[in-house]
Structures are given as structure tokens and as C-alpha cells.
Design an enzyme around this catalytic site. Structure first.
Site, PDB file in Angstrom:
ATOM      1  N   LYS A  74     -54.210 -16.396 -15.813  1.00  0.00           N
ATOM      2  CA  LYS A  74     -54.517 -15.579 -14.644  1.00  0.00           C
ATOM      3  C   LYS A  74     -54.348 -14.115 -15.044  1.00  0.00           C
ATOM      4  CE  LYS A  74     -53.117 -15.133  -9.766  1.00  0.00           C
ATOM      5  NZ  LYS A  74     -52.193 -15.690  -8.740  1.00  0.00           N
TER       6      LYS A  74
ATOM      7  N   VAL B  47     -59.052 -16.128 -13.036  1.00  0.00           N
ATOM      8  CA  VAL B  47     -58.434 -17.261 -13.722  1.00  0.00           C
ATOM      9  C   VAL B  47     -59.426 -17.830 -14.734  1.00  0.00           C
ATOM     10  CG1 VAL B  47     -57.279 -19.487 -13.443  1.00  0.00           C
ATOM     11  CG2 VAL B  47     -57.100 -17.769 -11.644  1.00  0.00           C
TER      12      VAL B  47
ATOM     13  N   ASP C 256     -45.006 -18.616   1.596  1.00  0.00           N
ATOM     14  CA  ASP C 256     -46.457 -18.580   1.791  1.00  0.00           C
ATOM     15  C   ASP C 256     -47.066 -19.951   1.527  1.00  0.00           C
ATOM     16  OD1 ASP C 256     -48.853 -17.404   2.499  1.00  0.00           O
ATOM     17  OD2 ASP C 256     -49.305 -16.691   0.475  1.00  0.00           O
TER      18      ASP C 256
ATOM     19  N   GLY D 206     -60.177 -14.206  -7.362  1.00  0.00           N
ATOM     20  CA  GLY D 206     -59.742 -13.933  -6.003  1.00  0.00           C
ATOM     21  C   GLY D 206     -59.091 -12.572  -5.927  1.00  0.00           C
ATOM     22  N   GLY D 207     -58.463 -12.308  -4.774  1.00  0.00           N
ATOM     23  CA  GLY D 207     -57.862 -11.001  -4.572  1.00  0.00           C
ATOM     24  C   GLY D 207     -56.701 -10.713  -5.502  1.00  0.00           C
ATOM     25  N   MET D 208     -56.046 -11.756  -6.007  1.00  0.00           N
ATOM     26  CA  MET D 208     -54.875 -11.546  -6.857  1.00  0.00           C
ATOM     27  C   MET D 208     -55.153 -11.809  -8.322  1.00  0.00           C
ATOM     28  SD  MET D 208     -52.244 -10.250  -5.527  1.00  0.00           S
ATOM     29  CE  MET D 208     -51.034 -10.658  -6.772  1.00  0.00           C
ATOM     30  N   GLY D 209     -56.416 -11.966  -8.724  1.00  0.00           N
ATOM     31  CA  GLY D 209     -56.665 -12.103 -10.148  1.00  0.00           C
ATOM     32  C   GLY D 209     -57.840 -12.982 -10.492  1.00  0.00           C
TER      33      GLY D 209
END
Length: 868
Positions: A41, A26, A134, A21-24
Site C-alpha cells: 500500500k 495497493v 472504524d 482509494g483515498g488512503m493509498g
């Protein structure tokens, strides 16, 4: 860069990719040292070059690592490989809540279950001062075994807790006024306005998710982000009154959680969880059809047959009515929080207008009176520092107080008017607990393992029973014919197995209550309702009711009254048996280091909730036990490379490093009926703990290494030392020969510690009222100090001994062995200690005290239940 199967990140071997995804990215990986599967991650090159995204990634690691809760993703380690940061966490099997919601709404019972779990996790984060900011279905994971895990603390904000002067940790994402953080559709109104978010913002977001779980539809969803945010600010969601499957009580919970003003929402996640669990099964039950269709012509019966049948049905119905009426006490229907100070406390009694309670400081007990109808609390001063209340008369007019010291506090028993004045000595009664009968004609009191009965003024006292373990919480039955009490087993007067007993007032027919009901037994602080119909007690964090036996129910079983996310204890019925007062608690701590030079306490290891911290001899490694979970961890001295060494249900106490830093010894708290405290050894690299002396049948507590690592000193335990002070209780285990030798003259002693030079042992008296040292050269014990002490530690140079003062003043003391001078090094009068055994003290390599500050809450709640 992507990692293929078989590649390595340090000690982790990549097995397969799990997603990106946008943050890493996995990956599923295998920890080659511990043989367990984990999730890793990895932050990609493009993302890791972005300072803001890198800061969010580090914040996620810090926030999750600071939290140790079954409903929050467990983070094991953060590292970097060739400039690529990565995060190692537990491997979850299941799906996200978003993936589940894509298939439609959830069932009502499942929503309640998941909702309570999420509230638990949020409560743990908020107690640590961490606001998620969030929350959304994508950040909630449903495991295959029915648990919920909160993920992704990348946008978390650390909010300073009341009275906390510490600042945000480096890298913490803080709120900047006017900047909107969160996910559209799940933000609170204050987040939409760009205002700082606190715990109540998470409660709003959580309630949005809860509603979506029930309906299968997004709570705030418009054609554009701007319209969605406007709806959050100004619009109410569509009413649920048309949904007959959603109980009215749950609809009220949702309405309160979605209030636009934070002040009107639930004030804590614990309150919200309590409200969810308070929804009883009848509210969730599917109603039966009103009309049952019939076929065919009914057959007429003779009148006498119908009459007999009617009479039989009436008799059976009446019997069943009594059966159900006696077997199931009234349910809790409402609750109100009466205190908000959060301080440790226990309830003493009530006079109908006020509740009397004690507040527990580091060691001193203060007495407060609370108006049941609401209003300010008032303090009741005790005549002297060493006088503390243990009980109160049924009419709330007289305290029963004990003057003395030791652990538990033991001494002469007095009566003291709640209005003040001089205490009155009750005969020659002496012990650690006492209780009057309702008419104050009789007095029962406990002196360690002995139970006595006397007249109300203390005269004509005689012993009626000895149970071999510490007796507390004695209560008379309403007819004054029986006594019930709690007996603590296993670890002595601090923690251990709690059992309920009953005995007739003349000493006949002593027996265990609820034998075999729970293993381990965990029943405490029982009290009769004023009508005598129920005996209320706490077990496993909830309140239970045991009905009075009758001809239909000669052996009634306990019925659970509460299902609270908080741990409930100290049940106290009101005078009319329509109110029930309890203490609701959450347990959490903050590890603090007290600098002896600056005289200031600062968070250690980021203020994690940990106790029994131990440093390796070279000062490079740490071991600690998580609170309240009781699991053993080790890491570098800066908290890096954390590894969990033990897992539930094992409860670890006092780990100690071997001199070479390769192993740890500790003792395990008993968790089952008939178990004893046992010493274990485990490699610092992990593996299975090995029992040191498997054939021994006594308690084994407080293991400590000799400086050369060849021997381990331990004690039988405070209970055994009290029971048989003539027998040596301190023992030495030789690792080479696997033999155990007693230390001469150690009868009545426990908690031994080896001096750094190996020439001396130090130990406490069984009642914690003395400190003694043993000289190996002369083979003699010497009493070096008297008071009420706990948690002795040798200084690094071996010239001093540090102790916790339990005499009522609250302090860390230092005894200088050269001249016997005792001095106060830390004043704890305004420092509430958390942890097992009443809180512990350990030292850093520079002799700075480490203490676990209480960050949990304990408050009084009034419940409606109607037991008359």
C-alpha cells in the site's frame, strides 16, 4: 505516482495494481528475497503531504505490526521510497465483507463462523490496548479459504491497560473530546457524541455489522448522516422477532451488543465470541415439516404382526435411547464468570459452597477460596514459602501439599486443614503430585515417572508403575479400583506432549487412554464427575467428556462439551454434577526491558508479544519468537525490516545468532506423537530451516554457538537427564566434521550455555536445583550455586551469570563468579511472567533483563451442564 509492472520498491517487484482509494494505492508485488507474493500500500504524494493522513498511515502500520493474530492482517514492513511511504502486508485473496453483502444476507452458520473469527481478532487487539474505532464491512476481508481478516487500523486508539504506566506511542491517534471519528452508520453512541472510545465501542460496531450480515440491511440507515447518528443515539433497530430463521439466543446477543450504554454491553470481545459459540447446533437446525402428506389407502396388517412390530420397534427404540443417552453427555446451557482478576490460576477442588484454587505468580502459589454464590475471595496462607498445594480432599476439608523445590516441585507430602494449623506428614511419601480416594482411605502419589499407592495416612506405600515420563494430575475412579493420570513427554517437566493413562490400583493393566485420538496428543487435567458417569478433561483448549464404558459402549469416544474462543482447562464438576467450573484463558504478552540503573521496566519493541529474544554479536539485529504462535522473526535492533523466518506448525524455541550474524540456530518443539526436539539452522535472510543432526534419535535442546562459531553445544533434555543421570547429557556438535562429542561428567545436566570467552560451559541440574560450570582446561564440573533456577544467561563480560529464581520468591538473580555472591537484581513478586516453559529470561547487550509480562487473562467460569 503509479508503479508499473516490473518496477521495484526496495526488494519488492511490482506485479500488478490491485486498487486505489483515498488512503493509498495497493499493488500485488513479489518479495524477491523470500520468493513470496505480498500486498504493498503506497501513500500518494497529495496524501503523504497531509500530516494527519500521514499520521493515520503510520498508526495503521504500528497497530497492525503490534498484533500477531490469524484474524488480523499481517504487516511485514513499513518503508519509504523517494519520500513516498509504503506498507508491506500479506496478500489476501477473496473479497471484502461489503462486496459480499452487496449480494445479500449471509447464511446463519456462516454468520456465526465469521462472527466468532472477528471477535477473536478484536479480542487480540483489545488485549494489546488497541481499539479499532472504524469497524465496517469495508474493513473486514473474507478470504477464499473461509477466514476473516480485520483491516485498516488507521483510526485506532491505544488505551493504556490497567496497571500500565506507559504512554501512547508516538503518532498514535488519540481521541480529542468533541471530535467525531469513525464511519457514519457503524459508530457507537459514544463516538457519535465525540467521547473517548474503548473496547465496548468496537463491540457495538461489530454487532451492527453482525446484524447486517444476518438481514442484508444496514442496521442504522436514514436519508442523511445527521438522522443516522440521531438514530444511533436514540432509536432501537427494528425487532427481529419476525425473522423465524434467527434463533432467540442470537437475537439476545444482538440486543446486548447494541445497548446504548457501554456498561450494559458485553464487557469484552472474548465474552461476545463465547456467547456466539455457545449457540448450539440444534438452535441453528432447520425444523422438519410438521405434516407429511400421504397418498393412497393404508394397508391393514394382522394384529399379531402389528404387535410384534411394535414390540420390536420398542426394543430397538429403547436400545437406541440408551445408546444416545450414554454416547452424548448433556450440553452446556449457561455460563457465569466468577472472577475478574485475570491472574494465572488452576482449580484444586470444591466443598459445594466454595471453589479452592491456586494463583500462580512468578514462582509462588497462593491459595484462594471463592464463594460459588458470589462474593469476595479469601486467601489461605501456606505455613511456609516452600509449601504448595497440589490437591484437596473430596469433601474440601484437607489440602495435599508438598514441601520442597526444583522443577517440578518435589518433596515430602503432607496434609493440611483448609482452616489452617500444622501440616501432618503422610508417612514417607515423597513426590511431585498426590491424590486421595473419595473416602480418603487410599493415597496415590507420583514421584517423577513412578506411581505409588499407600494407605490414606501414607503408610504401606508401594510402587505400582513406572511410565518413563513425568506423572501429574492423578485421580481415583469413584469405585477406587482404577487410577488415571497425565504423563508429559517430549520436553520434560515444563511443556510437551500430554498423554492420559489408566492403571488398576494394584498396578495391573496399565494402558494409554485415547491412543491415536489426537496427534500430537494433548490431553490433560482429567477428573471424574461425582456420579462417575463421565471423565472430563481438557484438549486443544476445550473441555471433553468421556462416558463410562457399558455393554452398548465398551469403547466410548470423547464428546466435545465446549466450543469457546478462550482456551479452557482445569475442569471441576460440582458436587451435584450440575455445575462445571473451568478456567478460561487468553494468551498474550508484553515484552519488557528492565533497566538496572533506573530500576524501571519499560516496553521493548513497542511491547510486542514475543519471547526468547536474541541479539546478534554486533548488536544490530534481533531475533525473537512470537507468543503464543511460536514463529521465528528477525529485524533490526529498532524493530525495522521485520521478516518472518518460520511458519506454523513449526514451534520455535530459543533462537541464537551465529557470531558472524549470518545464521540462526534453534530447536523445534515436538508436535507429533513419537517426535523429538530437534535442532535447526536457518539463514538470517530466510529460506527453509535445515536439521543439524538428522540421524540422531534423542532430544536436542538449547543449542548455543561457541564464540568462534565452529561448534554448537546442546543438551539431551531434562527428561533424559533425570532418567539416566549417569550418562553425559551435554554434547558438542562440530560443524566442520559433523560429529557429536559428549562433555565428560555432564550426567544429570541440561540447558548448557557457552561463556563469551569460550573457556567455560554453564548448565543446570535436571531438577533445576543446582548451577554448575565446566572448565575446558581441567575437564571438570563444579557446582557454583544451589537453589531453584531457570533460564541462565552469561553477562556480556563473562564475569556473572543471570538466572530466574523459581524458589518461591520470584526474582532475577545475578551470580558473581569471582566470589560466588548471589544478588537479586529484579524483584518479580508483582510481575506475572508469560511464555512457554513458564516464561523465559534473556539479556540485552548491556545486560538489561528482558521478560515477557503476562497481558492475557485467566478467570474462573461456572457452567450449567447437568450430568446426573
Amino acid at each position: 505516482m503509479p508503479f508499473g509492472p516490473g518496477s521495484h520498491l526496495g526488494e519488492y517487484e511490482i506485479v500488478a495494481p490491485l486498487g486505489a482509494g483515498g488512503m493509498g494505492e495497493v499493488y500485488r508485488a513479489r518479495d524477491t528475497r523470500l520468493g513470496r507474493e505480498v500486498a504493498i500500500k503506497v501513500l500518494p504524494d497529495l496524501v503523504s503531504s497531509d500530516p494527519e493522513r500521514l499520521r493515520r498511515f503510520e498508526q495503521e502500520a504500528r497497530a497492525a505490526a503490534a498484533l500477531n493474530h490469524p484474524n488480523i492482517l499481517v504487516v511485514y514492513q513499513m518503508g519509504s521510497l523517494e519520500g513516498l511511504p509504503y506498507l508491506v502486508s500479506e496478500l489476501l485473496e477473496g473479497e471484502t465483507l461489503r462486496e459480499r453483502l452487496d449480494r445479500g444476507a449471509l447464511g446463519l452458520r456462516q454468520v456465526i463462523d465469521y462472527g466468532v473469527q472477528i471477535a477473536h481478532g478484536l479480542g487480540a487487539a483489545h488485549a494489546k490496548g488497541i481499539v479499532h474505532r472504524d469497524l465496517k464491512p469495508e474493513n473486514l476481508f473474507l478470504t477464499r479459504d473461509g477466514h476473516v481478516k480485520i483491516l485498516d487500523f488507521g483510526l485506532a486508539r491505544v488505551v493504556p491497560l490497567p496497571g500500565d504506566k506507559t504512554t501512547l506511542p508516538p503518532g498514535a491517534v488519540d481521541s480529542t473530546p468533541g471530535v467525531v471519528l469513525g464511519t457514519v452508520g457503524y459508530m457507537s453512541p459514544e463516538q457519535v457524541r465525540g467521547e473517548p472510545a474503548d473496547a465496548r465501542s468496537d463491540i457495538f460496531s461489530f454487532t451492527v455489522i453482525l446484524r447486517e450480515m444476518l438481514t442484508g440491511k444496514r442496521t442504522f440507515e436514514k436519508t442523511s448522516s445527521a438522522e443516522t447518528m440521531a438514530a444511533i443515539l436514540h432509536d432501537d433497530p427494528p425487532p427481529l422477532s419476525a425473522e423465524p430463521s434467527i434463533p432467540a439466543g442470537l437475537q439476545r446477543v444482538l440486543q446486548r451488543g447494541l445497548e446504548k450504554s457501554p456498561e450494559r454491553r458485553f464487557h469484552s470481545a472474548s465474552d461476545l465470541a463465547f456467547a456466539l459459540e455457545a449457540l448450539s447446533d440444534p438452535a441453528l437446525a432447520t425444523p422438519l415439516p410438521r405434516d407429511v402428506p400421504q397418498t393412497g389407502e393404508p394397508r391393514r396388517l394382522p394384529r399379531w404382526v402389528a404387535g410384534a412390530a411394535f414390540a420390536g420397534v420398542a426394543i430397538v427404540g429403547l436400545a437406541l435411547w440408551f445408546w444416545v443417552r450414554e454416547a452424548k453427555p448433556p450440553a452446556i446451557t449457561n455460563y457465569v464468570q466468577l472472577t475478574t482478576d485475570g491472574e494465572q490460576k488452576r482449580l484444586l477442588g470444591t466443598d459445594g459452597a466454595r471453589i479452592y484454587l491456586t494463583k500462580l505468580g512468578p514462582s509462588v502459589e497462593n491459595v484462594d477460596a471463592i464463594q460459588i454464590a458470589g462474593g469476595a475471595q479469601s486467601n489461605i496462607a501456606m505455613p511456609a514459602l516452600d509449601i504448595g498445594p497440589v490437591n484437596i480432599s473430596a469433601d474440601g476439608a484437607e489440602f495435599l501439599v508438598i514441601s520442597g523445590g526444583g522443577v517440578p516441585v518435589r518433596g515430602p507430602i503432607w496434609s493440611l486443614s483448609v482452616l489452617g494449623g500444622s501440616p501432618r506428614r503422610l508417612g514417607q511419601a515423597k513426590g511431585n503430585y498426590a491424590a486421595w480416594s473419595a473416602d480418603r482411605q487410599w493415597l496415590a502419589y507420583a514421584d517423577a515417572a513412578d506411581l505409588y499407592v499407600a494407605r490414606g495416612d501414607g503408610s504401606d506405600a508401594h510402587r505400582i508403575l513406572n511410565v518413563g515420563t513425568l506423572i501429574t494430575h492423578v485421580v481415583w475412579s469413584p469405585d477406587n479400583r482404577r487410577l488415571r493420570f497425565e504423563a508429559s513427554e517430549g520436553l520434560g517437566p515444563f511443556d510437551g506432549l500430554q498423554r492420559l493413562w489408566e492403571v488398576n490400583a494394584d498396578g495391573s493393566n496399565p494402558h494409554r487412554l485415547l491412543e491415536g485420538w489426537h496427534n500430537p496428543p494433548d490431553e490433560c487435567c482429567g477428573v471424574w464427575s461425582r456420579s462417575g458417569k463421565y471423565y472430563l478433561f481438557a484438549s486443544r483448549g476445550q473441555i471433553w467428556a468421556l462416558a463410562r464404558p457399558n455393554w452398548l459402549h465398551p469403547h466410548p469416544r470423547p464428546v466435545q462439551l465446549t466450543s469457546s474462543p478462550m482456551a479452557l482447562s482445569w475442569p471441576l464438576p460440582g458436587l451435584d454434577d450440575r455445575k462445571l467450573f473451568v478456567v478460561g484463558a487468553t494468551y498474550h504478552g508484553e515484552l519488557m526491558r528492565y533497566d538496572l540503573k533506573s530500576k524501571e521496566a519499560t516496553p521493548f519493541l513497542g511491547g510486542i508479544s514475543a519471547q526468547y529474544v536474541s541479539f546478534s554479536q554486533d548488536g544490530k539485529q534481533l531475533a525473537w519468537v512470537s507468543f503464543p504462535e511460536g514463529t521465528l522473526w528477525r529485524s533490526g535492533v529498532d524493530g525495522s525490516n521485520r521478516v518472518q523466518l518460520t511458519f506454523p506448525p513449526m514451534q520455535v524455541v530459543l533462537p541464537r545468532w551465529s557470531p558472524d550474524g549470518s545464521r540462526l540456530v534453534f530447536f523445534k518443539e515436538p508436535i507429533g506423537s513419537g517426535e523429538r526436539a530437534r535442532m535447526y539452522e536457518i539463514s538470517a535472510e530466510g529460506g527453509s530451516p535445515a536439521e543439524l543432526i538428522p540421524g540422531d534419535d534423542g532430544n536436542q535442546q538449547d543449542p548455543n554457538w561457541s564464540p568462534d562459531g565452529k561448534q554448537i553445544v546442546f543438551a539431551r533434555g531434562a527428561t533424559e537427564a533425570t532418567a539416566d543421570p549417569g550418562q553425559p547429557q551435554v554434547r558438542i556438535f562440530d560443524r566442520a566434521t559433523r560429529t557429536v562429542q559428549p562433555v565428560p561428567g555432564s550426567g544429570g545436566l541440561f540447558s548448557p550455555r557457552w561463556s563469551p570467552d569460550g573457556r567455560t560451559l554453564a548448565a543446570l541440574g535436571a531438577d533445576s536445583k543446582s548451577l554448575s560450570t565446566f572448565d575446558f582446561a581441567t575437564q571438570k564440573w563444579t557446582t557454583v550455586a544451589r537453589g531453584t533456577f531457570g533460564w541462565l544467561n552469561w553477562s556480556r563480560d563473562g564475569r556473572s551469570i543471570y538466572l530466574l529464581d523459581f524458589s518461591g520468591r520470584g526474582a532475577v538473580l545475578r551470580l558473581r563468579l569471582a566470589d560466588g555472591k548471589m544478588e537479586t537484581v529484579v524483584d518479580l513478586r508483582n510481575f506475572a511472567i508469560a511464555g512457554g516453559f513458564g516464561g523465559s529470561l534473556t539479556l540485552t547487550p548491556d545486560d538489561s533483563p528482558l521478560l515477557l509480562r503476562d497481558r492475557g487473562t485467566q478467570d474462573v467460569y461456572a457452567m450449567d451442564w447437568g450430568a446426573s
